[in-house]
Write a protein that holds these residues in place. Sequence first.
Motif, short mmCIF file in Angstrom:
data_model
loop_
_atom_site.label_atom_id
_atom_site.label_comp_id
_atom_site.label_asym_id
_atom_site.label_seq_id
_atom_site.Cartn_x
_atom_site.Cartn_y
_atom_site.Cartn_z
N THR A 54 0.81 -1.22 0.00
CA THR A 54 0.00 0.00 0.00
C THR A 54 0.85 1.27 0.00
O THR A 54 0.30 2.38 -0.02
CB THR A 54 -0.91 0.02 1.24
OG1 THR A 54 -0.11 -0.13 2.42
CG2 THR A 54 -1.94 -1.11 1.18
N ARG A 87 4.11 1.20 -8.63
CA ARG A 87 2.67 1.39 -8.46
C ARG A 87 1.90 0.89 -9.68
O ARG A 87 0.80 0.35 -9.55
CB ARG A 87 2.35 2.86 -8.22
CG ARG A 87 2.87 3.46 -6.91
CD ARG A 87 2.49 2.68 -5.67
NE ARG A 87 1.10 2.28 -5.65
CZ ARG A 87 0.57 1.43 -4.78
NH1 ARG A 87 1.34 0.87 -3.86
NH2 ARG A 87 -0.71 1.11 -4.82
N ARG A 88 2.47 1.05 -10.88
CA ARG A 88 1.79 0.55 -12.08
C ARG A 88 1.77 -0.98 -12.10
O ARG A 88 0.80 -1.58 -12.57
CB ARG A 88 2.48 1.10 -13.33
CG ARG A 88 2.12 2.58 -13.57
CD ARG A 88 2.84 3.17 -14.75
NE ARG A 88 2.57 2.51 -16.02
CZ ARG A 88 1.45 2.64 -16.72
NH1 ARG A 88 0.46 3.40 -16.27
NH2 ARG A 88 1.31 2.02 -17.88
N ALA A 91 -0.96 -1.98 -9.80
CA ALA A 91 -2.29 -1.64 -10.32
C ALA A 91 -2.64 -2.43 -11.57
O ALA A 91 -3.71 -2.22 -12.16
CB ALA A 91 -2.35 -0.14 -10.62
N HIS A 92 -1.75 -3.33 -11.99
CA HIS A 92 -1.96 -4.11 -13.23
C HIS A 92 -2.19 -3.18 -14.41
O HIS A 92 -3.10 -3.39 -15.23
CB HIS A 92 -3.13 -5.08 -13.06
CG HIS A 92 -2.94 -6.08 -11.97
ND1 HIS A 92 -2.13 -7.19 -12.08
CD2 HIS A 92 -3.44 -6.12 -10.70
CE1 HIS A 92 -2.14 -7.87 -10.96
NE2 HIS A 92 -2.93 -7.25 -10.10
N ALA A 93 -1.37 -2.15 -14.50
CA ALA A 93 -1.51 -1.18 -15.59
C ALA A 93 -1.18 -1.83 -16.93
O ALA A 93 -0.34 -2.74 -17.02
CB ALA A 93 -0.58 0.00 -15.35
N SER A 195 -6.90 1.90 -17.65
CA SER A 195 -5.79 1.04 -17.22
C SER A 195 -4.45 1.52 -17.76
O SER A 195 -3.40 1.20 -17.20
CB SER A 195 -6.03 -0.40 -17.65
OG SER A 195 -6.20 -0.50 -19.06
N SER A 198 -3.16 3.67 -15.04
CA SER A 198 -3.25 3.13 -13.68
C SER A 198 -1.91 3.25 -12.98
O SER A 198 -0.85 3.02 -13.58
CB SER A 198 -3.67 1.66 -13.73
OG SER A 198 -5.00 1.53 -14.17
N GLY A 199 -1.95 3.61 -11.71
CA GLY A 199 -0.74 3.77 -10.94
C GLY A 199 -0.10 5.14 -11.08
O GLY A 199 0.89 5.43 -10.41
#
Length: 354
Positions: A54, A87-88, A91-93, A195, A198-199
Motif C-alpha cells: 500500500t 505502483r503501475r 495496479a496491473h496497468a 488502465s 493506472s498507478g
Amino acid sequence: MHGEYKIPGGKLVVVDLEVEGGALRDVRVAGDFFLEPDEAILAIDAALEGAPATTDTVALAARIDGALPESTVMLGLTTEGIAVAVRRALAHATEWSDYDWQLVHDVPQSPALHMALDEVITAEVAAGRRPPTLRVWEWDSPAVIIGSFQSLRNEVDAEGVDRHGVTVVRRISGGGAMFAEPSSTITYSLAVPQSLVSGLSFADSYAYLDDWVLEALGDMGIKAWYQPLNDIATEVGKIAGAAQKRVVGPDGGPGAVLHHVTMSYDIDADKMLDVLRIGKEKMSDKGTKSAKKRVDPLRRQTGLPRQAVIERMIESFRNRHGLTRGAVTPEELARAKELVRTKFSNDEWTARVP
C-alpha cells in the motif's frame, strides 16, 4: 506483477515483483537507463523489498533515496520514476503496446461537433466497443473553447467574438480557454482505457500521455518539454495546452480517459487577445507581461506547412505504438449530432457557468 513507465524526457523503467503477506517480494528493477555505480541497482531492489504493497509513490521514492550510495549517478532515471513503475505493477496497468491504436482524421467539422465527438468516442472506449483512438481534428470555423468550469463572461469578450465571427463552445474537460482557427491550430484527442494510466497520479498522467508528442516534436528538431500541470513548452515559449476528462465505464467499470491537446501552429495573437479576456493576474502568474510572448507558434519553429507537421506527428505515433486508419462509425456520428442538438450548441450548456 509487471509494471513499466517511460519517464517523460527520460528512459524506460521496468519492475517485476510479487506480493506476499501484503508486502513486496522478489523485486527486480530493470530498464534502458544509465546508473552508476553498478551496485546501486542492488540497493534499489533491496530498498523496495518488504515494502507494504500500500506504500504510495512518495514513500517508495524516499525508501530508494535513503538506500542509494552517496556516489550514485542516474541518467534518464529518477527514484520517483521507479516508484511509479512499482505502483503501475501493483495496479496491473496496461502499456501502449497492449493495444491496436486507431487513427481518426476526418474532414473539417464544426466546433460543437468536435466537443460531441470527444464525449462519444471516449464513452465508446470506456465501454470496450472502440479501440484506443488518436483523433486529429480539422476545424471548419474559428472557435473559442472554454473549460468545463470556466465563467463565460470572465473568459470571453462577447463583442470580440461577434466582430470576428467566432463560435464559443464549452468542452467537457476542465482547464483554460483556447482560441482556434482552421489554419493556425493543431488539435488532437487521445481516448484511452483507464488502465493505461493506472498507478499514475492525475498530474503524472498528463506527462505520460504527452510524452509521444514531445518525441514527435524532437523528430522535427524542436526541444520541447512538459510543463506542469498541462502545458507543452520550448525555450522560446508555450506551444500547447492539454486538458483531461475521466469517463466512468458501464456499470461503474474502470472507464476511459480523454486527453486532448491544442497546439499553436500560427496563432493570430492580436485576434486572440480580442476574443479572450486574459486577466493581469493570470499573466503575472506566467511570469510575463504580454500574452503574445507566451505562445510561440510551430510554424516559426519548424518552417513546415501545417499539414506536414500533422503528418509527421502521426508517423511518429505510428512508429512508436502502431496505428491503423479508422473512422467515426455512423452510430457514433448520429449520437454526436444528437449531443450537438441537445447540449453543445445550447446556451444552457455553454453558459452553465455564466
